[in-house]
Design a protein around this motif. Structure first.
Motif, PDB file in Angstrom:
ATOM      1  N   VAL A 234     -15.550  -6.234  -6.777  1.00 39.12           N
ATOM      2  CA  VAL A 234     -14.790  -7.411  -6.345  1.00 39.12           C
ATOM      3  C   VAL A 234     -14.374  -8.237  -7.558  1.00 39.12           C
ATOM      4  N   VAL A 235     -15.291  -8.414  -8.503  1.00 40.58           N
ATOM      5  CA  VAL A 235     -14.976  -9.178  -9.711  1.00 40.58           C
ATOM      6  C   VAL A 235     -13.926  -8.448 -10.546  1.00 40.58           C
ATOM      7  N   ILE A 236     -14.096  -7.146 -10.735  1.00 41.56           N
ATOM      8  CA  ILE A 236     -13.127  -6.390 -11.533  1.00 41.56           C
ATOM      9  C   ILE A 236     -11.740  -6.456 -10.901  1.00 41.56           C
ATOM     10  N   ASP A 237     -11.667  -6.275  -9.582  1.00 39.90           N
ATOM     11  CA  ASP A 237     -10.369  -6.362  -8.902  1.00 39.90           C
ATOM     12  C   ASP A 237      -9.749  -7.745  -9.089  1.00 39.90           C
ATOM     13  N   ALA A 238     -10.587  -8.783  -9.035  1.00 38.75           N
ATOM     14  CA  ALA A 238     -10.083 -10.149  -9.206  1.00 38.75           C
ATOM     15  C   ALA A 238      -9.567 -10.364 -10.628  1.00 38.75           C
ATOM     16  N   LEU A 239     -10.297  -9.857 -11.616  1.00 37.12           N
ATOM     17  CA  LEU A 239      -9.872 -10.021 -13.009  1.00 37.12           C
ATOM     18  C   LEU A 239      -8.567  -9.278 -13.280  1.00 37.12           C
ATOM     19  N   VAL A 240      -8.444  -8.084 -12.720  1.00 36.17           N
ATOM     20  CA  VAL A 240      -7.184  -7.343 -12.857  1.00 36.17           C
ATOM     21  C   VAL A 240      -6.049  -8.128 -12.204  1.00 36.17           C
ATOM     22  N   GLY A 241      -6.324  -8.704 -11.040  1.00 34.75           N
ATOM     23  CA  GLY A 241      -5.312  -9.500 -10.354  1.00 34.75           C
ATOM     24  C   GLY A 241      -4.895 -10.722 -11.154  1.00 34.75           C
ATOM     25  N   LEU A 242      -5.860 -11.373 -11.807  1.00 38.10           N
ATOM     26  CA  LEU A 242      -5.535 -12.524 -12.650  1.00 38.10           C
ATOM     27  C   LEU A 242      -4.615 -12.115 -13.795  1.00 38.10           C
ATOM     28  N   LEU A 243      -4.943 -10.989 -14.430  1.00 39.97           N
ATOM     29  CA  LEU A 243      -4.109 -10.504 -15.532  1.00 39.97           C
ATOM     30  C   LEU A 243      -2.693 -10.215 -15.045  1.00 39.97           C
ATOM     31  N   GLU A 244      -2.590  -9.557 -13.897  1.00 41.16           N
ATOM     32  CA  GLU A 244      -1.277  -9.191 -13.358  1.00 41.16           C
ATOM     33  C   GLU A 244      -0.478 -10.412 -12.916  1.00 41.16           C
ATOM     34  N   SER A 245      -1.180 -11.509 -12.604  1.00 44.32           N
ATOM     35  CA  SER A 245      -0.483 -12.728 -12.179  1.00 44.32           C
ATOM     36  C   SER A 245       0.002 -13.559 -13.362  1.00 44.32           C
ATOM     37  N   GLY A 246      -0.311 -13.104 -14.584  1.00 44.68           N
ATOM     38  CA  GLY A 246       0.194 -13.784 -15.771  1.00 44.68           C
ATOM     39  C   GLY A 246      -0.812 -14.626 -16.520  1.00 44.68           C
ATOM     40  N   VAL A 247      -2.084 -14.612 -16.093  1.00 45.95           N
ATOM     41  CA  VAL A 247      -3.107 -15.375 -16.805  1.00 45.95           C
ATOM     42  C   VAL A 247      -3.389 -14.715 -18.156  1.00 45.95           C
ATOM     43  N   ASP A 248      -3.420 -15.517 -19.218  1.00 42.49           N
ATOM     44  CA  ASP A 248      -3.763 -15.027 -20.558  1.00 42.49           C
ATOM     45  C   ASP A 248      -5.283 -14.894 -20.607  1.00 42.49           C
ATOM     46  N   LEU A 249      -5.772 -13.709 -20.275  1.00 49.20           N
ATOM     47  CA  LEU A 249      -7.180 -13.509 -19.936  1.00 49.20           C
ATOM     48  C   LEU A 249      -7.928 -12.671 -20.963  1.00 49.20           C
ATOM     49  N   SER A 250      -9.147 -13.101 -21.282  1.00 50.32           N
ATOM     50  CA  SER A 250     -10.107 -12.257 -21.988  1.00 50.32           C
ATOM     51  C   SER A 250     -11.447 -12.396 -21.272  1.00 50.32           C
ATOM     52  N   VAL A 251     -12.285 -11.372 -21.387  1.00 51.45           N
ATOM     53  CA  VAL A 251     -13.531 -11.323 -20.621  1.00 51.45           C
ATOM     54  C   VAL A 251     -14.694 -10.973 -21.531  1.00 51.45           C
ATOM     55  N   TRP A 252     -15.789 -11.684 -21.340  1.00 53.71           N
ATOM     56  CA  TRP A 252     -17.070 -11.293 -21.918  1.00 53.71           C
ATOM     57  C   TRP A 252     -17.897 -10.678 -20.806  1.00 53.71           C
ATOM     58  N   GLN A 253     -18.257  -9.430 -20.983  1.00 56.16           N
ATOM     59  CA  GLN A 253     -19.052  -8.690 -20.008  1.00 56.16           C
ATOM     60  C   GLN A 253     -20.464  -8.512 -20.556  1.00 56.16           C
ATOM     61  N   THR A 254     -21.476  -8.967 -19.814  1.00 58.82           N
ATOM     62  CA  THR A 254     -22.850  -8.793 -20.287  1.00 58.82           C
ATOM     63  C   THR A 254     -23.276  -7.331 -20.196  1.00 58.82           C
ATOM     64  N   GLU A 255     -24.295  -6.982 -20.973  1.00 53.71           N
ATOM     65  CA  GLU A 255     -24.837  -5.622 -20.929  1.00 53.71           C
ATOM     66  C   GLU A 255     -25.472  -5.327 -19.570  1.00 53.71           C
ATOM     67  N   SER A 256     -26.049  -6.344 -18.953  1.00 53.57           N
ATOM     68  CA  SER A 256     -26.579  -6.249 -17.582  1.00 53.57           C
ATOM     69  C   SER A 256     -27.789  -5.325 -17.465  1.00 53.57           C
ATOM     70  N   HIS A 257     -28.856  -5.691 -18.156  1.00 51.37           N
ATOM     71  CA  HIS A 257     -30.114  -4.952 -18.043  1.00 51.37           C
ATOM     72  C   HIS A 257     -30.977  -5.551 -16.926  1.00 51.37           C
ATOM     73  N   PRO A 258     -31.862  -4.769 -16.293  1.00 51.47           N
ATOM     74  CA  PRO A 258     -32.072  -3.333 -16.515  1.00 51.47           C
ATOM     75  C   PRO A 258     -30.947  -2.505 -15.899  1.00 51.47           C
ATOM     76  N   GLY A 259     -30.701  -1.378 -16.501  1.00 51.81           N
ATOM     77  CA  GLY A 259     -29.654  -0.491 -16.008  1.00 51.81           C
ATOM     78  C   GLY A 259     -28.487  -0.388 -16.956  1.00 51.81           C
ATOM     79  N   GLY A 260     -28.124  -1.516 -17.583  1.00 51.42           N
ATOM     80  CA  GLY A 260     -27.046  -1.501 -18.556  1.00 51.42           C
ATOM     81  C   GLY A 260     -25.687  -1.143 -17.992  1.00 51.42           C
ATOM     82  N   GLU A 261     -25.453  -1.472 -16.695  1.00 51.12           N
ATOM     83  CA  GLU A 261     -24.174  -1.093 -16.089  1.00 51.12           C
ATOM     84  C   GLU A 261     -22.997  -1.901 -16.611  1.00 51.12           C
ATOM     85  N   GLY A 262     -23.292  -2.898 -17.457  1.00 50.75           N
ATOM     86  CA  GLY A 262     -22.202  -3.649 -18.070  1.00 50.75           C
ATOM     87  C   GLY A 262     -21.281  -2.768 -18.898  1.00 50.75           C
TER      88      GLY A 262
END
Length: 262
Positions: A117-145
């Motif tokens: 849901v977050v990824i889809d929203a971020l892609v949508g923001l970019l496509e809507s013209g927002v000058d966007l950059s993202v910091w993605q955490t490593e997300s441990h345990p699992g490291g799915e970041g």
């Protein structure tokens, strides 16, 4: 290796890198592959029984199972199509609500774990013209970041992997924290371990927190694994965005925003 419906079921159940919305999208795709199969009903019953083993914190998964299981043996594929159509517009509505809250840029958003849901929203923001950059955490345990980072970059988003607890002076440049959620009540929401600390840090810096999801994730009682997930209280500065608009952290408002779609 030959991919079968059953191997798809195995893969979905074993997945530890994605959130419940992604899992349901994969379930729908796998189920759709059985259209026209004379053994479909039996194979689907077996799969639905196995899907029930997925952690109860994955509220969208169990919403899907509860909605579709009664149609097995009937017009399952018609019900599947209707379900997919109804819920497919949630990301679009979430993007519109979030866009209304942000300037066109530059905007730097911090996110944690791997939420479709977050990824889809971020892609949508970019496509809507927002000058966007993202910091993605490593997300441990699992490291799915790391998997989330690859997906963000694949969509053309400028993204950087950061520790789960970035330094406060670095976070001063962050516009907002954007989180997914696996389930929520009027009082709390559940997300990956580490979310509560990030919320507290961003609020202390005067930054807003947006929690994205859809009304299927509203539950009466939270159920989750303490090893991977934690409950975070709604509080001032934390906004619930479900696709039906945005609710403040007031428990009564948060509850009311989702009741129409329960």
């Amino acid at each position: 290796m030959i991919v079968t419906f059953e191997s798809d079921v195995d893969r979905i159940i074993a997945d530890r890198q994605h959130g419940s919305s992604w899992l349901v999208a994969e379930m729908i795709r796998a189920c759709r592959s059985l259209r026209g199969d004379p053994q479909a009903t039996g194979r689907l019953r077996d799969a639905f029984g196995r899907f029930r083993a997925i952690d109860r914190s994955m509220a969208v998964v169990h919403h899907f199972l509860d909605a579709l299981e009664p149609t097995l043996g009937g017009d399952f594929f018609g019900a599947l199509q209707a379900y997919e159509h109804y819920w497919s517009r949630v990301p679009e509505r979430v993007v519109q609500t979030l866009t209304d809250q942000l300037d066109t840029g530059p905007v730097r958003l911090l996110t944690h774990s791997h939420s479709q849901v977050v990824i889809d929203a971020l892609v949508g923001l970019l496509e809507s013209g927002v000058d966007l950059s993202v910091w993605q955490t490593e997300s441990h345990p699992g490291g799915e970041g790391r998997a989330a980072l690859k997906e963000l970059r694949r969509h053309g988003i400028e993204a950087e992997l950061v520790p789960d607890r970035p330094a406060d002076h670095d976070l001063a440049d962050v516009t907002a924290l954007v989180l997914g959620m696996d389930q929520y009540t009027a009082e709390m929401f559940v997300n990956k371990v580490g979310s509560a600390g990030l919320v507290a840090t961003l609020l202390a810096l005067g930054k807003p927190v947006y929690v994205l999801g859809d009304p299927r994730k509203r539950v009466c009682r939270l159920r989750h694994s303490d090893a991977l997930f934690e409950a975070v209280p709604w509080q001032p500065g934390v906004m619930l965005v479900t696709g039906e608009g945005m609710a403040s952290a007031d428990p009564g408002v948060a509850a009311g925003s989702a009741d129409g779609d329960r």
